[in-house]
Design an enzyme around this catalytic site. Structure first.
Site, mmCIF file in Angstrom:
data_model
loop_
_atom_site.group_PDB
_atom_site.id
_atom_site.type_symbol
_atom_site.label_atom_id
_atom_site.label_comp_id
_atom_site.label_asym_id
_atom_site.label_seq_id
_atom_site.Cartn_x
_atom_site.Cartn_y
_atom_site.Cartn_z
ATOM 1 N N PRO A 2 14.238 29.722 15.703
ATOM 2 C CA PRO A 2 15.365 29.319 14.867
ATOM 3 C C PRO A 2 16.567 30.237 15.062
ATOM 4 C CG PRO A 2 13.345 29.564 13.573
ATOM 5 C CD PRO A 2 13.085 30.128 14.919
ATOM 6 N N GLU A 3 17.587 29.688 15.630
ATOM 7 C CA GLU A 3 18.861 30.397 15.689
ATOM 8 C C GLU A 3 19.716 29.834 14.563
ATOM 9 O OE1 GLU A 3 20.614 32.432 18.103
ATOM 10 O OE2 GLU A 3 19.230 32.602 19.774
ATOM 11 N N HIS A 91 -1.608 30.064 10.022
ATOM 12 C CA HIS A 91 -0.172 30.383 10.139
ATOM 13 C C HIS A 91 0.686 29.775 9.035
ATOM 14 C CE1 HIS A 91 -1.254 32.145 13.857
ATOM 15 N NE2 HIS A 91 -1.347 31.031 14.533
#
Length: 272
Positions: A2-3, A91
């Site tokens: 994720p940018e 996760h």
DNA sequence: AGTGCGGCCTGTCCGC
DNA sequence: TGCGGACAGGCCGCAC
């Protein structure tokens, strides 16, 4: 990973789910994220009406009148909307139960992400306090970059990835913006003239805005139950093409090297 | 003050 | 084919 554009799309995805509503319960399956998930989060957030979902750099801020949930997706984090009762998979670390048989669930395999709670103005939180301007906001421009770069000898790529200079610019978009602006990533930040910084600021805005626009087209399916949000495929011109890739502009084989401990890709001919 | 680096963590990929 | 190890990545926080 994720940018900023992915985080912004995430924000737009969860905003309508949260604003005006309440989280009825926070369930922590694994508190060991980048920092331990504080107990205060599960104690304070539930029952509070959410009045805003905003973003600062790559931090998501879920605001209530009692405090703010600060979320960071790290490099492998994502949020999904799942039905109540679905057991968490590997996760999946954190649930925000929405009380309508739906649950916003945080998944983060590498656990570089964070979920924090602050009772105060999140913008004065130590993690956010020193952040520079938003690259898509009104305070960011080439003049400011140029001014801040004065005397700095660090590589310009390192410089623009410093959150105090400009918020939320990650490796991928730093590479892309420098390519678009024709600036060599290793050039000393203090040795770039104002007009080139104006180009760079424009290129950064442009590439980020393009990516967000592109992500918007997949917004409909975002946080759907079947998996990761549509991390989009803005056509990257240099990043990911490193080995053997050619510059679209001049055909020169792209160069790839580590600058400031980050892999960098650039055209040795077009970028000076 | 500015700079550089270690560390956190795991999926993926490469070489043997 | 299987295995081990290197690597990537954001970004804080420390050392110089």
């Amino acid at each position: 990973m994720p940018e900023l554009p992915e985080v912004e799309i995430t924000r737009r995805g969860i905003e309508p789910l949260l604003v005006g509503r309440r989280v009825v319960a926070v369930r922590v399956y694994n508190a060991r994220l980048r920092w331990p998930v504080p107990r205060a989060l599960a104690r304070r957030l539930p029952g509070r009406e959410i009045h805003s979902v905003t973003r600062r750099a790559k931090y998501l801020l879920v605001g209530t009148d009692a405090g703010t949930l600060i979320l960071h997706l790290g490099m492998s984090g994502s949020l999904r909307l799942v039905p109540e009762g679905l057991p968490p998979e590997r996760h999946e670390h954190l649930d925000f139960a929405l009380g309508d048989r739906r649950v916003l669930r945080l998944r983060d395999p590498r656990r570089f992400g964070a979920a924090l709670w602050t009772p105060r103005d999140p913008l004065i939180h130590p993690l956010l306090r020193h952040l520079g301007p938003e690259p898509l906001g009104p305070d960011f421009d080439g003049a400011r970059l140029h001014r801040m770069a004065r005397g700095r000898r660090a590589a310009v790529k390192t410089f623009i990835m410093d959150g105090r200079v400009v918020a939320g610019v990650g490796n991928i978009y730093a590479n892309e913006a420098l390519y678009r602006a024709g600036i060599h990533p290793a050039r000393a930040a203090g040795r770039i003239a104002l007009p080139r910084y104006e180009r760079l600021a424009g290129a950064l805005r442009e590439v980020l805005a393009e990516a967000i626009l592109q992500g918007g087209t997949t917004l409909r399916d975002f946080v759907s139950s079947d998996g990761a949000p549509g991390y989009f495929s803005i056509r990257l011109r240099v990043y990911g093409k490193g080995v053997g890739g050619a510059c679209e502009r001049c055909g020169t084989v792209l160069a790839s090297r580590v600058i400031g401990q980050r892999s960098s890709v650039y055209c040795p001919r077009c970028q000076r």
